[in-house]
Write a protein that holds these residues in place. Structure first.
Motif, PDB file in Angstrom:
ATOM      1  N   ILE A 228      41.890  30.646  32.249  1.00 28.79           N
ATOM      2  CA  ILE A 228      43.195  30.951  32.572  1.00 28.79           C
ATOM      3  C   ILE A 228      43.103  32.874  32.737  1.00 28.79           C
ATOM      4  CG2 ILE A 228      45.676  30.835  33.216  1.00 28.79           C
ATOM      5  CD1 ILE A 228      45.075  27.774  33.265  1.00 28.79           C
ATOM      6  N   CYS A 229      43.127  33.068  31.305  1.00 29.31           N
ATOM      7  CA  CYS A 229      43.433  34.164  30.597  1.00 29.31           C
ATOM      8  C   CYS A 229      42.800  35.392  31.307  1.00 29.31           C
ATOM      9  CB  CYS A 229      43.335  34.535  29.184  1.00 29.31           C
ATOM     10  SG  CYS A 229      45.039  33.793  28.383  1.00 29.31           S
ATOM     11  N   LEU A 230      41.281  34.925  31.188  1.00 31.10           N
ATOM     12  CA  LEU A 230      40.070  35.608  32.228  1.00 31.10           C
ATOM     13  C   LEU A 230      40.380  35.921  33.116  1.00 31.10           C
ATOM     14  CD1 LEU A 230      36.748  34.402  31.151  1.00 31.10           C
ATOM     15  CD2 LEU A 230      38.093  36.535  29.619  1.00 31.10           C
ATOM     16  N   PHE A 231      41.105  34.953  34.682  1.00 24.53           N
ATOM     17  CA  PHE A 231      41.295  35.041  35.354  1.00 24.53           C
ATOM     18  C   PHE A 231      42.203  36.004  35.962  1.00 24.53           C
ATOM     19  CE2 PHE A 231      43.373  33.557  40.079  1.00 24.53           C
ATOM     20  CZ  PHE A 231      42.011  33.498  40.430  1.00 24.53           C
ATOM     21  N   MET A 232      43.430  35.531  35.142  1.00 26.02           N
ATOM     22  CA  MET A 232      44.466  36.876  34.994  1.00 26.02           C
ATOM     23  C   MET A 232      43.913  37.626  35.202  1.00 26.02           C
ATOM     24  SD  MET A 232      47.636  34.199  34.019  1.00 26.02           S
ATOM     25  CE  MET A 232      48.531  36.076  33.903  1.00 26.02           C
ATOM     26  N   ALA A 233      43.305  38.231  33.576  1.00 23.42           N
ATOM     27  CA  ALA A 233      42.676  40.042  33.812  1.00 23.42           C
ATOM     28  C   ALA A 233      41.864  40.308  34.823  1.00 23.42           C
ATOM     29  CB  ALA A 233      41.835  39.733  32.136  1.00 23.42           C
ATOM     30  N   ILE A 234      41.208  39.283  35.050  1.00 20.62           N
ATOM     31  CA  ILE A 234      40.571  39.781  36.537  1.00 20.62           C
ATOM     32  C   ILE A 234      41.599  40.316  37.676  1.00 20.62           C
ATOM     33  CG2 ILE A 234      38.871  38.828  38.415  1.00 20.62           C
ATOM     34  CD1 ILE A 234      37.730  37.045  36.261  1.00 20.62           C
ATOM     35  N   LEU A 235      42.173  39.815  38.216  1.00 19.20           N
ATOM     36  CA  LEU A 235      43.557  39.776  38.649  1.00 19.20           C
ATOM     37  C   LEU A 235      44.245  41.405  38.357  1.00 19.20           C
ATOM     38  CD1 LEU A 235      45.391  35.878  39.474  1.00 19.20           C
ATOM     39  CD2 LEU A 235      43.656  37.352  40.920  1.00 19.20           C
ATOM     40  N   ILE A 236      43.797  41.368  37.404  1.00 12.51           N
ATOM     41  CA  ILE A 236      44.772  42.725  36.645  1.00 12.51           C
ATOM     42  C   ILE A 236      44.155  43.590  37.367  1.00 12.51           C
ATOM     43  CG2 ILE A 236      45.783  43.962  35.272  1.00 12.51           C
ATOM     44  CD1 ILE A 236      47.480  40.950  34.739  1.00 12.51           C
ATOM     45  N   TYR A 237      42.863  43.424  36.161  1.00 10.76           N
ATOM     46  CA  TYR A 237      42.067  44.054  37.266  1.00 10.76           C
ATOM     47  C   TYR A 237      40.984  45.129  38.132  1.00 10.76           C
ATOM     48  CZ  TYR A 237      40.458  44.982  31.868  1.00 10.76           C
ATOM     49  OH  TYR A 237      40.205  45.407  30.347  1.00 10.76           O
ATOM     50  N   GLY A 238      41.313  44.045  39.145  1.00 10.82           N
ATOM     51  CA  GLY A 238      41.392  44.331  40.410  1.00 10.82           C
ATOM     52  C   GLY A 238      42.741  45.354  41.555  1.00 10.82           C
ATOM     53  N   PHE A 239      44.191  44.576  40.902  1.00  3.80           N
ATOM     54  CA  PHE A 239      45.146  45.097  41.455  1.00  3.80           C
ATOM     55  C   PHE A 239      44.431  46.751  41.024  1.00  3.80           C
ATOM     56  CE2 PHE A 239      48.913  47.336  40.253  1.00  3.80           C
ATOM     57  CZ  PHE A 239      49.591  47.250  41.891  1.00  3.80           C
ATOM     58  N   ILE A 240      44.366  47.140  39.568  1.00  4.29           N
ATOM     59  CA  ILE A 240      44.297  48.360  39.489  1.00  4.29           C
ATOM     60  C   ILE A 240      42.976  48.735  40.099  1.00  4.29           C
ATOM     61  CG2 ILE A 240      43.439  49.646  37.487  1.00  4.29           C
ATOM     62  CD1 ILE A 240      44.576  47.456  34.799  1.00  4.29           C
ATOM     63  N   LEU A 241      42.209  48.248  39.797  1.00  8.18           N
ATOM     64  CA  LEU A 241      41.160  49.150  41.297  1.00  8.18           C
ATOM     65  C   LEU A 241      41.530  49.280  42.368  1.00  8.18           C
ATOM     66  CD1 LEU A 241      37.921  49.258  41.418  1.00  8.18           C
ATOM     67  CD2 LEU A 241      37.436  47.033  42.042  1.00  8.18           C
ATOM     68  N   LEU A 242      41.706  48.651  42.923  1.00  7.56           N
ATOM     69  CA  LEU A 242      42.530  48.530  44.212  1.00  7.56           C
ATOM     70  C   LEU A 242      43.803  49.536  44.563  1.00  7.56           C
ATOM     71  CD1 LEU A 242      42.751  44.607  45.708  1.00  7.56           C
ATOM     72  CD2 LEU A 242      40.925  46.500  46.151  1.00  7.56           C
ATOM     73  N   THR A 243      44.524  49.825  43.913  1.00 12.56           N
ATOM     74  CA  THR A 243      45.151  50.647  43.393  1.00 12.56           C
ATOM     75  C   THR A 243      44.464  52.461  43.344  1.00 12.56           C
ATOM     76  OG1 THR A 243      46.756  49.466  42.494  1.00 12.56           O
ATOM     77  CG2 THR A 243      47.034  52.312  42.575  1.00 12.56           C
ATOM     78  N   LEU A 244      43.637  52.519  42.453  1.00 13.27           N
ATOM     79  CA  LEU A 244      42.694  53.536  42.296  1.00 13.27           C
ATOM     80  C   LEU A 244      41.418  54.139  43.516  1.00 13.27           C
ATOM     81  CD1 LEU A 244      41.529  53.165  38.688  1.00 13.27           C
ATOM     82  CD2 LEU A 244      43.634  54.492  39.200  1.00 13.27           C
ATOM     83  N   VAL A 245      41.072  52.938  43.853  1.00 15.58           N
ATOM     84  CA  VAL A 245      40.806  53.334  45.193  1.00 15.58           C
ATOM     85  C   VAL A 245      41.208  53.822  46.757  1.00 15.58           C
ATOM     86  CG1 VAL A 245      38.874  52.463  46.950  1.00 15.58           C
ATOM     87  CG2 VAL A 245      38.894  51.988  44.795  1.00 15.58           C
ATOM     88  N   SER A 246      42.703  53.496  46.487  1.00 14.43           N
ATOM     89  CA  SER A 246      43.197  53.626  47.483  1.00 14.43           C
ATOM     90  C   SER A 246      43.686  55.100  47.486  1.00 14.43           C
ATOM     91  CB  SER A 246      44.645  52.502  47.424  1.00 14.43           C
ATOM     92  OG  SER A 246      44.342  51.554  48.134  1.00 14.43           O
ATOM     93  N   ILE A 247      43.635  55.766  46.355  1.00 10.28           N
ATOM     94  CA  ILE A 247      44.291  57.641  45.819  1.00 10.28           C
ATOM     95  C   ILE A 247      42.880  58.118  46.487  1.00 10.28           C
ATOM     96  CG2 ILE A 247      45.455  58.359  44.886  1.00 10.28           C
ATOM     97  CD1 ILE A 247      46.634  55.917  43.130  1.00 10.28           C
ATOM     98  N   LYS A 248      43.225  58.777  47.286  1.00  9.44           N
ATOM     99  CA  LYS A 248      41.764  59.525  47.678  1.00  9.44           C
ATOM    100  C   LYS A 248      41.774  60.471  46.877  1.00  9.44           C
ATOM    101  CE  LYS A 248      39.446  62.422  51.374  1.00  9.44           C
ATOM    102  NZ  LYS A 248      39.274  62.768  52.741  1.00  9.44           N
ATOM    103  N   ALA A 249      42.609  61.493  46.145  1.00  4.03           N
ATOM    104  CA  ALA A 249      42.949  61.951  45.018  1.00  4.03           C
ATOM    105  C   ALA A 249      42.444  61.684  43.831  1.00  4.03           C
ATOM    106  CB  ALA A 249      44.240  62.978  44.717  1.00  4.03           C
ATOM    107  N   VAL A 250      42.360  59.938  43.865  1.00  5.27           N
ATOM    108  CA  VAL A 250      41.385  59.781  41.731  1.00  5.27           C
ATOM    109  C   VAL A 250      41.098  59.224  42.373  1.00  5.27           C
ATOM    110  CG1 VAL A 250      42.296  57.557  41.059  1.00  5.27           C
ATOM    111  CG2 VAL A 250      44.201  58.703  41.127  1.00  5.27           C
ATOM    112  N   ARG A 251      39.888  58.938  43.641  1.00  2.57           N
ATOM    113  CA  ARG A 251      38.706  58.253  43.733  1.00  2.57           C
ATOM    114  C   ARG A 251      37.035  59.851  43.480  1.00  2.57           C
ATOM    115  NH1 ARG A 251      40.698  56.748  48.863  1.00  2.57           N
ATOM    116  NH2 ARG A 251      39.852  57.850  50.497  1.00  2.57           N
ATOM    117  N   ASN A 252      37.931  60.700  44.451  1.00  3.74           N
ATOM    118  CA  ASN A 252      37.333  61.581  44.753  1.00  3.74           C
ATOM    119  C   ASN A 252      36.883  63.006  43.552  1.00  3.74           C
ATOM    120  OD1 ASN A 252      36.794  61.295  46.561  1.00  3.74           O
ATOM    121  ND2 ASN A 252      38.327  62.840  48.037  1.00  3.74           N
ATOM    122  N   GLY A 253      37.952  62.007  41.936  1.00  3.59           N
ATOM    123  CA  GLY A 253      37.359  63.496  40.749  1.00  3.59           C
ATOM    124  C   GLY A 253      36.770  62.598  40.040  1.00  3.59           C
ATOM    125  N   GLY A 254      36.681  63.371  38.977  1.00  2.56           N
ATOM    126  CA  GLY A 254      35.429  62.870  37.782  1.00  2.56           C
ATOM    127  C   GLY A 254      36.200  61.321  37.223  1.00  2.56           C
TER     128      GLY A 254
END
Length: 539
Positions: A228-254
Motif C-alpha cells: 500500500i505504501c509503495l502504491f501510494m508513493a507511485i501515485l504521488i510520484y505520478g502526480f508530480i510527474l504529470l504536473t512537471l510535464v504539463s509546464i512547458k517551462a519546466v519540461r524544456n529546462g535541463g
C-alpha cells in the motif's frame, strides 16, 4: 579548477568512510554465507539421514554427495524466508522426483487450525500409515498405476504456505492426478513439487489423500503495508510527474527534464516491485520472474544515475557553462545504456559458475535479489551508494561556488540566479531524503546479515519510500518557483474564493512570469494566446 583525479580521490575517501564501520563488523564472504547447491524447492531435510565419513548422506535409499548438501537456518513459507533451527538439507529431488506431504507420519493436518496435529481418533495410526505407503500415478496415456511411494519418489514434509486452499464442497477439489516427475494436476493447472502438499482428509465419511495448494493463501499485514505504501508513493510520484510535464517551462529546462526522467524511471521500478510483492515465485514462470526483476533493477538504478546527473548539471551551470539539449540527451542515453549493461552483467553472473554467494539470485528462488547472498550489496546497494556519494560531493562543490559568487550576479549560464538557487536548494532537500532512506536500507541489510537473519519484505521500507514521495511533493513541486508560478497563474486566479491580494511571494512570481496587471487581466479573460511564450516562462 575542477580536477577529475581529485574528485575520484575524494569520492573514494567518502565511500571508505561510510563503509568502514560496516566492514569492520562483517565477516569475510566465504565464512559468512554458506553455499546453497540447488534451489530450496529441490531440497529435503536430511538431518535424520546417515552421514558418512566423506561428508555424503545416505537418505531414503539415495547417496547424496557432500557438495549437494548444506546447512540451513531458515525455511521458506509463502515464498518468504523465515528463521528455523539449523538443519541439513540435500538436493535429493535432483536424483529422484519428490512429492510433498503436509505432515510427517503420526500427524494429521487440521483443516481448521491449519497446523499438523497428532492424528484424530477417527483415523487409526495403521490407516494413516497406509496413506504414506502407496499412491496412484498417472502415465502419459492417461492410465493409472499404483506404486510404492518410497520406490518411485522421495517424500518431503514441508508446510509450503501458511494458509492452504480447502473447499470440500467443490467437486474439482477432490480430482487430481500425480505424475511420475512429482508434478500434480489439480484445479485446472499443473503444480510443481513445492506448490502443493498431500494430506488425508475426510469426505463423505471416507478418508482420502488430497493435495492442498497455496493458490488462495492470504497475505500478511506486513506485505499489505509494504504494498500500500509503495502504491501510494507511485501515485504521488505520478502526480508530480504529470504536473512537471504539463509546464512547458519546466519540461524544456535541463533541471525539469532530468526530474521528469527520474520520476518516470522511479515509477516503473516501484511498480515492478509492487507487482512482485503480490506474485509468489511459484506463480510466475522462470522467464517472467527474472525479466520483471531485471526491469525493476534497470529503472531503479537509472533513477539514481539521473540524480547524479542533476547534481553534476548544477555544478556545471555554476561554472558559468550551459549544456546544450542534445548533449544532455546523450548523457541520458549513456546512463540508461549503463543501467542496461549492468542488467546483462547480472544475468551473466547469475548464469555463470561464480561462487554462489556472489550471485544476485534474481529469478532463482526469488524474482528480486536473494538477500541470503551478497549480490544485493555488490550490484545494487554499492552502485546506489556511489551515485549518492558522488551527488553529495558535487553538491558541496556547487555550494562553494555559490558562496564565492559576487553579490551583484543576477544571471548564471543564462539562468536567473534566484531561480537556479531555488532549484538547487530544493533538490538538495530531496537528495538528502533519498540518501537517508537508502543508507537506512543498507544498514538494515548489513545488520541482518551480521545477526545471521534474513528478510525479504521489510514493511518499513514501504513506509520510507512513501515518506520520500511526500518529500518529493514538497521539494520538487512546492519549492519549485516555476511550478508555483504556473499554479498561481493557471489555477489560483480561477478559484472563486481567491482574495484580490497577491500571495506573499507574488512580486517574485510576477518577476518570473514578467507579467504586469494588463497581462494578468488578459489571462483572467482567457486571452492566453496573445501573450508570448517567453512572457510565461524564463528563457
Amino acid at each position: 579548477m575542477f580536477n577529475a583525479f581529485n574528485l575520484k580521490s575524494q569520492l573514494l575517501s567518502v565511500l571508505l568512510w561510510l563503509l568502514l564501520p560496516f566492514f569492520m563488523n562483517v565477516r569475510p564472504l566465504a565464512a559468512a554465507t554458506p553455499t546453497y547447491p540447488c534451489p530450496y524447492a529441490q531440497t529435503v531435510n536430511i538431518s535424520d539421514g546417515l552421514r558418512l565419513k566423506d561428508g555424503s548422506y545416505s537418505y531414503a535409499g539415495l547417496l547424496i554427495p557432500a557438495n549437494m548438501t548444506a546447512q540451513y537456518n531458515f525455511k521458506v513459507i509463502d515464498g518468504i524466508l523465515s528463521s528455523a533451527p539449523s538443519h541439513t538439507r540435500g538436493c535429493a529431488c535432483l536424483q529422484r522426483p519428490c512429492i510433498t506431504f503436509c505432515c510427517p507420519p503420526g500427524q494429521l493436518f487440521d483443516e481448521y487450525k491449519h497446523a499438523c496435529l497428532p492424528h484424530a481418533s477417527t483415523l487409526s495410526a495403521q490407516q494413516q500409515s497406509a496413506q504414506y505407503t502407496h499412491i496412484e500415478v498417472s502415465d502419459v496415456n492417461g492410465g493409472l498405476k499404483v506404486v510404492n511411494i518410497s520406490d518411485m519418489f522421495v517424500m518431503r514434509f514441508e508446510a509450503g504456505c501458511s494458509r492452504k486452499y480447502i473447499d470440500k464442497s467443490d467437486a474439482s477439489f477432490w480430482k487430481w492426478d500425480l505424475y511420475a516427475n512429482g508434478s500434480l494436476s489439480s484445479l485446472g493447472r499443473i503444480w510443481d513439487t513445492d506448490q502443493y502438499c498431500l494430506t488425508p482428509l475426510e469426505h463423505k465419511k471416507v478418508w482420502s489423500l488430497v493435495p492442498l495448494t497455496c493458490e488462495r493463501s492470504a497475505h500478511g499485514f506486513r506485505l499489505w503495508i509494504y504494498a500500500i505504501c509503495l502504491f501510494m508513493a507511485i501515485l504521488i510520484y505520478g502526480f508530480i510527474l504529470l504536473t512537471l510535464v504539463s509546464i512547458k517551462a519546466v519540461r524544456n529546462g535541463g533541471y525539469g527534464e532530468s526530474l521528469i526522467f527520474h520520476l518516470a524511471s522511479t515509477i516503473i521500478g516501484l511498480s515492478a516491485l509492487t507487482y512482485l510483492a503480490f506474485r509468489s515465485r511459484l506463480e510466475l514462470s522462470e522467464t517472467a520472474c527474472r525479466n520483471i526483476g531485471f526491469i525493476a533493477y534497470v529503472f531503479l538504478i537509472f533513477s539514481f544515475f539521473l540524480l547524479t546527473i542533476i547534481s553534476w548539471n548544477f555544478w556545471y551551470n555554476f561554472k558559468t557553462r550551459r549544456l546544450s539539449s542534445w548533449k544532455r540527451k546523450l548523457i541520458y542515453m549513456f546512463a540508461f545504456g549503463l543501467a542496461v549493461g549492468l542488467r546483462f552483467l547480472l544475468k551473466f553472473i547469475q548464469d555463470s559458475d561464480i561462487y554462489q554467494p556472489l550471485k544476485p539470485g534474481i529469478g532463482d528462488a526469488f524474482c528480486w535479489f536473494d538477500v541470503r547472498l551478497w549480490g544485493i550489496l555488490l550490484y545494487f546497494y554499492v552502485p546506489i551508494l556511489i551515485c549518492l556519494a558522488f551527488g553529495m560531493l558535487l553538491y558541496l562543490k556547487t555550494y562553494l561556488l555559490i558562496w564565492n559568487l559576487p553579490e551583484d550576479v543576477i544571471n548564471v549560464a543564462g539562468y536567473d540566479i534566484k531561480l537556479i538557487k531555488a532549484h538547487f536548494f530544493a533538490f538538495f532537500g530531496y537528495l538528502l531524503g533519498v540518501t537517508c532512506v537508502w543508507l537506512r536500507e543498507l544498514f538494515v541489510y548489513l545488520t541482518f546479515r551480521w545477526r545471521g537473519q534474513y528478510y525479504i519484505i521489510d514493511f518499513i521500507t514501504g513506509v520510507c519510500v512513501f515518506g520520500l514521495s511526500v518529500a518529493g511533493l514538497i521539494f520538487l513541486l512546492y519549492k519549485n518557483p516555476l511550478v508555483r508560478a504556473w499554479w498561481h497563474v493557471n489555477v489560483t486566479f480561477y478559484l472563486p474564493y481567491r482574495a484580490e491580494e497577491r500571495t506573499e511571494n507574488g512580486v517574485y512570481l510576477t518577476q518570473i512570469y514578467h507579467t504586469d496587471q494588463e497581462r494578468t487581466d488578459k489571462l483572467k479573460e482567457g486571452y492566453k494566446h496573445e501573450i508570448k511564450e517567453e512572457d510565461l516562462a524564463l528563457k
